[in-house]
Design a protein around this motif. Structure first.
Motif, PDB file in Angstrom:
ATOM      1  N   TYR A  71       5.875   1.376  -0.091  1.00 58.17           N
ATOM      2  CA  TYR A  71       5.009   2.423   0.767  1.00 58.17           C
ATOM      3  C   TYR A  71       4.947   1.865   2.213  1.00 58.17           C
ATOM      4  O   TYR A  71       4.091   2.639   2.896  1.00 58.17           O
ATOM      5  CB  TYR A  71       3.546   2.065  -0.158  1.00 58.17           C
ATOM      6  N   LYS A 131      -4.737  -3.129  -7.327  1.00 56.45           N
ATOM      7  CA  LYS A 131      -5.393  -2.808  -5.794  1.00 56.45           C
ATOM      8  C   LYS A 131      -4.091  -2.284  -5.242  1.00 56.45           C
ATOM      9  O   LYS A 131      -4.175  -1.407  -4.502  1.00 56.45           O
ATOM     10  CB  LYS A 131      -5.901  -4.100  -5.262  1.00 56.45           C
ATOM     11  N   ASP A 132      -3.086  -2.867  -5.486  1.00 57.51           N
ATOM     12  CA  ASP A 132      -1.773  -2.498  -4.667  1.00 57.51           C
ATOM     13  C   ASP A 132      -1.665  -1.054  -5.024  1.00 57.51           C
ATOM     14  O   ASP A 132      -1.086  -0.076  -4.139  1.00 57.51           O
ATOM     15  CB  ASP A 132      -0.513  -3.232  -4.883  1.00 57.51           C
ATOM     16  N   ARG A 135      -3.919   1.409  -3.384  1.00 54.61           N
ATOM     17  CA  ARG A 135      -3.809   1.559  -2.005  1.00 54.61           C
ATOM     18  C   ARG A 135      -2.536   2.497  -1.832  1.00 54.61           C
ATOM     19  O   ARG A 135      -2.359   3.185  -0.867  1.00 54.61           O
ATOM     20  CB  ARG A 135      -3.450   0.132  -1.547  1.00 54.61           C
ATOM     21  N   THR A 163     -10.580   5.402  -3.800  1.00 44.78           N
ATOM     22  CA  THR A 163      -9.696   4.501  -3.179  1.00 44.78           C
ATOM     23  C   THR A 163      -9.556   3.292  -4.303  1.00 44.78           C
ATOM     24  O   THR A 163      -9.053   2.245  -4.182  1.00 44.78           O
ATOM     25  CB  THR A 163     -10.071   3.709  -1.942  1.00 44.78           C
ATOM     26  N   SER A 164     -10.328   3.586  -5.680  1.00 47.59           N
ATOM     27  CA  SER A 164     -10.118   2.660  -6.572  1.00 47.59           C
ATOM     28  C   SER A 164      -9.979   3.289  -7.972  1.00 47.59           C
ATOM     29  O   SER A 164     -10.056   4.517  -8.177  1.00 47.59           O
ATOM     30  CB  SER A 164     -11.322   1.807  -6.738  1.00 47.59           C
TER      31      SER A 164
END
Length: 245
Positions: A71, A131-132, A135, A163-164
């Motif tokens: 990414y 979390k990755d 993102r 975002t989560s």
């Protein structure tokens, strides 16, 4: 000239000629050191192969196992156990380095679904790895824990909101047009509980062998029906073959 200004004067094809691609020569796209257990390897193939055998989403798609997901050019790849991306195609020239992995800036979007199959308690699937993927922008993050290592829930499906990730009570992913289910059965001679794709009605997305068996059974049913009809006609003094001549 900036990209925004160029967009006003050049076609997408012309823009592609002058937009410089980032240097990816330093990125490791394959290290030739996969280490997976038998369960995970078979599970990965089951999840990818049946989509190509039986799923018809109406758009091209890419389903892979253990392929690097990049990414940013500044970070190494994340390697999901299974990745599904809709409305994308495998490049014709996949010998080029830029076409051998999933580079989000080349493909143009993150995948819709990533599945991680838990083999031990050190992968941090519910921590940093989650979390990755958030993102990156992966819409659905699935954690399958068959052994189990992370608690008493074998299957967790998360949806990206903002975002989560938010855990879902359902395993149906409406924008993808697929769901997931746990299936007790035999795959490649091994009886176990398997993670399977399913449709909205919880019908399994069939493997190639299952499709072949369904076709065989259908053909056998038609053959038996034809034989019964022929017997009825002969009992009435009618030769079936004469009706076809």
């Amino acid at each position: 000239m900036s990209q925004s200004i160029a967009a006003d004067f050049f076609s997408p094809e012309e823009q592609a000629e002058w937009i410089e691609e980032p240097d990816i020569s330093h990125l490791v796209t394959e290290d030739d050191t996969p280490v997976d257990n038998l369960l995970a390897e078979k599970q990965q193939r089951l999840l990818t192969s049946c989509l190509y055998s039986s799923w018809k989403p109406g758009v091209p798609f890419l389903a892979t196992a253990n392929v690097g997901l990049f990414y940013t050019v500044n970070q190494p790849a994340i390697v999901p156990d299974v990745l599904l991306s809709l409305d994308v195609e495998v490049p014709q020239d996949w010998q080029q380095k830029k076409n051998r992995s999933y580079f989000t800036w080349i493909i143009g979007k993150p995948p819709e679904v990533v599945i991680e199959i838990v083999s031990n308690n050190v992968g941090n699937e519910l921590g940093s790895k989650m979390k990755d993927y958030a993102r990156i922008g992966v819409a659905y993050y699935v954690v399958y824990d068959p052994l189990p290592q992370l608690g008493d829930r074998l299957l967790r499906v998360h949806e990206l909101r903002g975002t989560s990730y938010t855990p879902l009570e359902t395993t149906w992913m409406e924008p993808v047009g697929l769901g997931l289910t746990l299936w007790d059965g035999i795959f490649e001679g091994k009886q176990d509980t398997w993670l399977r794709w399913c449709d909205r009605d919880d019908s399994l997305i069939a493997t190639g062998d299952e499709r072949a068996e369904t076709e065989r059974q259908r053909a056998e049913t038609e053959r038996q029906r034809a034989e019964r009809l022929a017997e009825i006609l002969r009992s009435q003094g009618i030769e079936p073959n004469e009706l076809l001549s």
